[in-house]
Structure formats: structure tokens, C-alpha cells
Motif scaffolding. Sequence first.
Motif, short mmCIF file in Angstrom:
data_model
loop_
_atom_site.label_atom_id
_atom_site.label_comp_id
_atom_site.label_asym_id
_atom_site.label_seq_id
_atom_site.Cartn_x
_atom_site.Cartn_y
_atom_site.Cartn_z
N PHE A 105 139.93 -21.56 0.45
CA PHE A 105 138.83 -21.29 -0.48
C PHE A 105 138.43 -22.53 -1.30
O PHE A 105 139.29 -23.19 -1.88
CB PHE A 105 139.25 -20.20 -1.48
CG PHE A 105 139.56 -18.87 -0.84
CD1 PHE A 105 138.54 -18.11 -0.28
CD2 PHE A 105 140.85 -18.38 -0.80
CE1 PHE A 105 138.81 -16.88 0.32
CE2 PHE A 105 141.13 -17.16 -0.21
CZ PHE A 105 140.11 -16.40 0.36
N ALA A 106 137.14 -22.79 -1.33
CA ALA A 106 136.58 -23.76 -2.29
C ALA A 106 135.47 -23.01 -3.01
O ALA A 106 134.32 -22.99 -2.56
CB ALA A 106 136.05 -24.99 -1.57
N LYS A 127 136.31 -22.07 3.28
CA LYS A 127 135.24 -21.14 2.87
C LYS A 127 134.69 -21.64 1.55
O LYS A 127 135.44 -21.84 0.59
CB LYS A 127 135.84 -19.75 2.64
CG LYS A 127 136.19 -19.00 3.91
CD LYS A 127 136.47 -17.55 3.55
CE LYS A 127 136.50 -16.65 4.77
NZ LYS A 127 137.57 -17.03 5.71
N PHE A 128 133.37 -21.82 1.53
CA PHE A 128 132.72 -22.35 0.33
C PHE A 128 131.91 -21.25 -0.33
O PHE A 128 131.30 -20.42 0.35
CB PHE A 128 131.79 -23.51 0.71
CG PHE A 128 132.51 -24.66 1.34
CD1 PHE A 128 133.00 -25.69 0.55
CD2 PHE A 128 132.76 -24.71 2.70
CE1 PHE A 128 133.69 -26.76 1.11
CE2 PHE A 128 133.46 -25.76 3.28
CZ PHE A 128 133.92 -26.79 2.49
N GLY A 129 131.86 -21.27 -1.67
CA GLY A 129 131.04 -20.28 -2.34
C GLY A 129 130.88 -20.58 -3.82
O GLY A 129 131.66 -21.34 -4.41
N GLY A 142 127.53 -28.18 -12.07
CA GLY A 142 126.68 -28.81 -11.05
C GLY A 142 126.42 -27.97 -9.81
O GLY A 142 125.69 -28.42 -8.92
N GLY A 143 126.97 -26.77 -9.75
CA GLY A 143 126.80 -25.96 -8.54
C GLY A 143 125.36 -25.68 -8.19
O GLY A 143 124.97 -25.75 -7.02
N ARG A 164 127.91 -14.97 -2.03
CA ARG A 164 128.61 -14.88 -0.74
C ARG A 164 129.30 -16.19 -0.38
O ARG A 164 128.95 -17.25 -0.91
CB ARG A 164 127.63 -14.47 0.36
CG ARG A 164 126.76 -15.60 0.91
CD ARG A 164 125.97 -15.13 2.14
NE ARG A 164 125.00 -16.12 2.58
CZ ARG A 164 125.26 -17.08 3.48
NH1 ARG A 164 126.46 -17.20 4.00
NH2 ARG A 164 124.30 -17.93 3.84
N MET A 165 130.27 -16.08 0.53
CA MET A 165 130.96 -17.29 0.98
C MET A 165 130.33 -17.81 2.27
O MET A 165 129.76 -17.05 3.05
CB MET A 165 132.43 -17.00 1.24
CG MET A 165 133.22 -16.71 -0.01
SD MET A 165 134.97 -16.58 0.38
CE MET A 165 135.47 -15.33 -0.82
N MET A 166 130.47 -19.11 2.47
CA MET A 166 129.93 -19.78 3.65
C MET A 166 131.11 -20.32 4.46
O MET A 166 132.02 -20.92 3.90
CB MET A 166 129.07 -20.95 3.14
CG MET A 166 128.24 -21.65 4.15
SD MET A 166 127.33 -22.99 3.34
CE MET A 166 125.69 -22.32 3.38
#
Length: 258
Positions: A105-106, A127-129, A142-143, A164-166
Amino acid sequence: MAEYETILTETDGAVGIVTLNRPKALNALSAQLVDELVDALGAFDADPAIGCMIITGSEKAFAAGADITEMATKSFWDAFGDDFLAKWDRVGTMRKPVIAAVQGFALGGGCEIAMMCDFIIAADTAKFGQPEINLGVIPGVGGTQRLTRAIGKAKAMDMVLTGRMMSAEEAERSGLVSRVVPAAELMDEAKKAAATIASRSLPSVLAGKESVNRAFETTLSEGCRFERRIFHGLFATDDQKEGMAAFVEKRKPSFRNR
Ligand code: CO8
């Protein structure tokens, strides 16, 4: 290096590695962790023996975001008065390159820290989100800005508004990460990239990083002017003479970082 409780530091040749290490909280980014991260990166940045840095986490999580337990009860004044999260920006102000090596997870601040790095190498498990919307807030370091610049408005809106996650594959396709590798090869790949960068002439590495970053802050013509001036300036270095002489003489250059 100082004694740290929430991160591990090591060097591998000219590469400085910081491993986020709060396994019980999926590397949630507490104030202490961010303090230690910024301190360790700053020490590597100032160390003439180091040419490139890597930030990584664990197999399960690069970082699952800001520490929610720590901020859950903050008032507006706690956040505004203390300029909560301001220190995080310093991750993005290192002069030497910083690579994020991400597996698991990130999320939230974890994704934001990864995006403050110069590029992201992801394991196929990453997994990015930006799930802050689920907590009644929005990204705070900064997201909404770096993600939008990296992957464009449509996908950034989708991520920020749905939470959601990518997957790693989608992240690479969208331009968020530079490479995806099998998880078992992540650190080897990141170290190889970092060692390659560290073997180059430091003045040109610093110049290349600064010049690419200008692209996010200025117009095309001003950015190109900035690049050209720095390019001209590099002809004042010994390493430019060495690099070009080595090419002509068909040998490897021996850079002296000056
Ligand atoms: N903060 C604190 N603790 C956390 C966090 C976190 N961000 N993430 C996970 N943990 C803890 C869990 O509480 C749990 O602890 P315990 O074992 O004591 O119950 C442990 O880590 C393991 O987590 P899970 O049991 O939940 O593990 P799962 O594999 O079931 O789930 C998930 C993994 C999906 C990653 C899940 O843990 C999750 O959703 N975590 C939160 C992700 C999140 O919302 N991140 C965004 C945080 S906000 C942020 O980063 C924005 C910063 C800017 C805010 C601006 C405010 C002003």
C-alpha cells in the motif's frame, strides 16, 4: 547517523537507503516518522559519499498514510496553528535524487511521499490511492497537485473523489510510476538505478533534477531558457571535459564531481 526508532537506514556503496519501519501500523506516517525520515534524507543529501537515495517500506506497505490515530482529534487550530504537515514538504526538497521503491500500500500521505520522490519504481504488488475522502478530508501534502500533474485531471479526480486504489499496472500505464517489476526484484532494481545515478557526474545529476523540476513550476519558454543556461554552465565543469574526452577516446569516464 542518528538513532532512529521508526525508520532504518543503510548504505549500499554510494546509495543511501531509508526503510520506513512501523510494521504494526503499516508504516503509518507519524510525526516522529516524518521527522526521522527528513533528518535521515538530509544527512544523506549532505554526505559527499552518497550520490542517490532510496525510500522504501515493507512487503505489505510502503506507507498506509498519515497516522490517523494521531490526527483524529486535532482541532482546526491544532492543524493550522502548528502548520500540521508542513515538515513533510522537505522530503521533496533534497538536491540529490530520491527514488521511491514501493510495494504494497502507498495510500494517502504514503502516495504523497512517493510522489515527492524523483521517480517511483513499483513492485507488481503495489497499490496507490488517495483515500482521504473516506475520512472526511482531502489530501494534505500535495496529493491533489502532484497526482494531477502525474496522471492528468480525469484519473486524479477519479482517485481523489472516490478514494479507490490503483494497481501497479494502472499506475505505470497512467504515468505515476516509471517501472513495474516483480516484487522479489524491487530492491535490486531500485539499487541498480540508484547506483547508476550515483556513478554519474554529480553536478550534471543535480542540474538534470533541478531542470526537470522546473517544468512543473514555469512556462515552456522560461523552462527551456533555464535548461539552456544550466547546460551552458556545465561546460565550466571538469566532468564535462572528462565525459566528452572519454567518449572521443572510447573509454569509460572517470568523474570527479567537479
Ligand atoms: N494510521 C494509523 N494506523 C493505521 C493506518 C493509518 N493510516 N493504516 C493502517 N493502520 C493500522 C491499523 O489500524 C491496524 O492497527 P491494529 O492492528 O492495531 O488494529 C494495522 O495498521 C493494520 O491495518 P489493517 O488491520 O487495517 O490492515 P488491512 O490489511 O486489513 O487493511 C488498509 C490495510 C486497507 C491499508 C487499511 O489499513 C486502511 O485503509 N488504512 C488507512 C488508509 C488511509 O485512509 N490512509 C490515508 C490517511 S490520511 C492521509 O494520509 C492524508 C494526510 C493529509 C491529511 C490532512 C488532514 C488535515
